[in-house]
Motif scaffolding. Sequence first.
Motif, short mmCIF file in Angstrom:
data_model
loop_
_atom_site.label_atom_id
_atom_site.label_comp_id
_atom_site.label_asym_id
_atom_site.label_seq_id
_atom_site.Cartn_x
_atom_site.Cartn_y
_atom_site.Cartn_z
N UNK A 132 81.86 41.34 37.60
CA UNK A 132 80.17 40.54 37.22
C UNK A 132 80.48 39.66 36.44
N UNK A 133 79.33 38.89 36.49
CA UNK A 133 79.17 37.93 35.37
C UNK A 133 77.89 37.81 34.57
N UNK A 134 78.20 38.36 33.22
CA UNK A 134 76.60 38.22 32.53
C UNK A 134 76.67 36.50 31.77
N UNK A 135 74.83 35.96 32.04
CA UNK A 135 74.37 35.02 31.48
C UNK A 135 73.31 34.77 30.65
N UNK A 136 73.70 34.00 29.64
CA UNK A 136 73.25 33.58 28.92
C UNK A 136 72.65 32.27 29.02
N UNK A 137 71.04 31.54 29.33
CA UNK A 137 70.88 30.46 29.87
C UNK A 137 70.15 29.29 28.50
N UNK A 138 69.82 28.68 28.65
CA UNK A 138 69.24 27.76 27.61
C UNK A 138 68.18 28.41 27.27
N UNK A 139 67.33 29.31 27.19
CA UNK A 139 66.57 30.19 26.61
C UNK A 139 66.47 30.63 24.85
N UNK A 140 67.08 31.20 25.37
CA UNK A 140 68.26 32.37 24.41
C UNK A 140 68.59 31.76 24.00
N UNK A 141 69.16 30.54 23.97
CA UNK A 141 70.26 29.59 23.10
C UNK A 141 69.48 28.61 22.10
N UNK A 142 67.85 28.63 22.50
CA UNK A 142 67.49 27.57 21.85
C UNK A 142 67.71 27.69 19.90
N UNK A 143 67.40 28.88 19.31
CA UNK A 143 68.55 28.90 17.98
C UNK A 143 69.79 28.34 17.73
N UNK A 144 70.49 27.22 17.77
CA UNK A 144 71.90 27.54 17.79
C UNK A 144 72.67 28.44 16.69
N UNK A 145 73.63 29.25 17.41
CA UNK A 145 74.17 30.26 16.47
C UNK A 145 76.03 29.92 17.15
N UNK A 146 76.56 30.30 16.67
CA UNK A 146 77.99 29.43 16.83
C UNK A 146 79.49 31.36 17.33
N UNK A 147 78.29 32.73 17.99
CA UNK A 147 79.23 33.11 17.67
C UNK A 147 77.38 34.23 19.15
N UNK A 148 78.71 35.39 19.69
CA UNK A 148 77.37 36.50 20.29
C UNK A 148 78.40 38.24 20.09
N UNK A 149 77.96 39.20 19.89
CA UNK A 149 78.60 40.04 19.75
C UNK A 149 77.78 41.13 21.58
N UNK A 150 78.16 41.70 21.78
CA UNK A 150 78.39 42.71 22.40
C UNK A 150 78.39 43.15 23.08
N UNK A 151 77.71 44.42 23.33
CA UNK A 151 77.73 45.90 23.77
C UNK A 151 77.65 46.18 24.79
N UNK A 152 78.81 47.01 26.02
CA UNK A 152 78.71 47.05 27.05
C UNK A 152 78.38 48.55 26.75
N UNK A 153 77.38 49.28 27.97
CA UNK A 153 77.70 50.39 28.31
C UNK A 153 78.24 50.53 30.16
N UNK A 154 79.32 51.97 29.84
CA UNK A 154 80.17 51.93 31.46
C UNK A 154 79.21 53.64 31.55
N UNK A 155 78.82 53.75 32.60
CA UNK A 155 78.67 55.03 32.91
C UNK A 155 79.36 55.28 34.47
N UNK A 156 79.48 56.47 34.73
CA UNK A 156 79.59 57.17 35.81
C UNK A 156 78.61 57.07 37.57
N UNK A 157 79.38 56.22 38.43
CA UNK A 157 77.97 55.66 39.56
C UNK A 157 77.34 57.31 39.65
N UNK A 158 77.81 57.98 39.82
CA UNK A 158 77.50 59.47 40.05
C UNK A 158 78.04 60.24 38.92
N UNK A 159 76.78 60.43 38.71
CA UNK A 159 76.82 61.93 37.38
C UNK A 159 77.46 63.46 37.86
#
Length: 244
Positions: free
Chosen positions: A147-174
């Motif tokens: 997968x490719x996760x994207x953040x474009x210009x509107x989200x980056x309007x206020x400049x910051x120099x780092x991104x903290x990312x949290x991912x949930x991974x779950x079974x496709x068939x519970x």
Amino acid sequence: MSGGVGDNGGDIHNNPTAHGDYSIAANDIKKVIIKWVMHPSARWLPLLLACAVVVIAWTGWPDGPARQYALWGTLAGLSLVTAAARVLNRRPRDARVVGTLSLVSVLATVGGWLAFQSVRTHGEIDVTGQVRTQGTQPLDDAARRSLTLLLDAPALEKPRNALRLTLAIADHNPAAPTCLPDTTATVSLLTSGAAAQPTTIRPGGTVDFTLGARVSTVRIDVRLHTARGCRMDVQTTGAVLHDN
């Protein structure tokens, strides 16, 4: 002759007006300040200043967790409380009490405003809802799809120099046996088409990427590693821009 010079020098050095003028001027300034502080109309000024700062801050409120505004909230509350106490003291008897209330309120207002501006400039910004996903799910280990996760210009309007990312991974068939114990993901920041800063995380894990200054797009590659026959769904549950 030397005695005369000494007498003249002593007269100049010990002249009572040499320090008296400064003392008189200081007393005059003190009287003016006390008169102004004790004036009935002056009691409203700290409260008006505190309210104006609170209103301006509220109208320009940025995103981010509430905890980062704790200092601003404390100082704003202190400024309002002391200013209100000054207003309610309609017939002050001691100028020192009135002056202290006014001074504390003004200093707390200024300090709170500086704290608020610091958060606006360097505070955390929650952009979880602005993360776009490219690619198809569910993912498995055999197909080597990502997968490719994207953040474009509107989200980056206020400049910051780092991104903290949290991912949930779950079974496709519970309903099927869970694959979570055998599942990890390699998360990499893509720069100029190449993967950089690869980090392996477990389901629900968090990774911090250094972005650099004034980026216009953030691309993150997510590759799944799991047991054979397992199919998993990946979701972004947290994305926060911040300054290191």
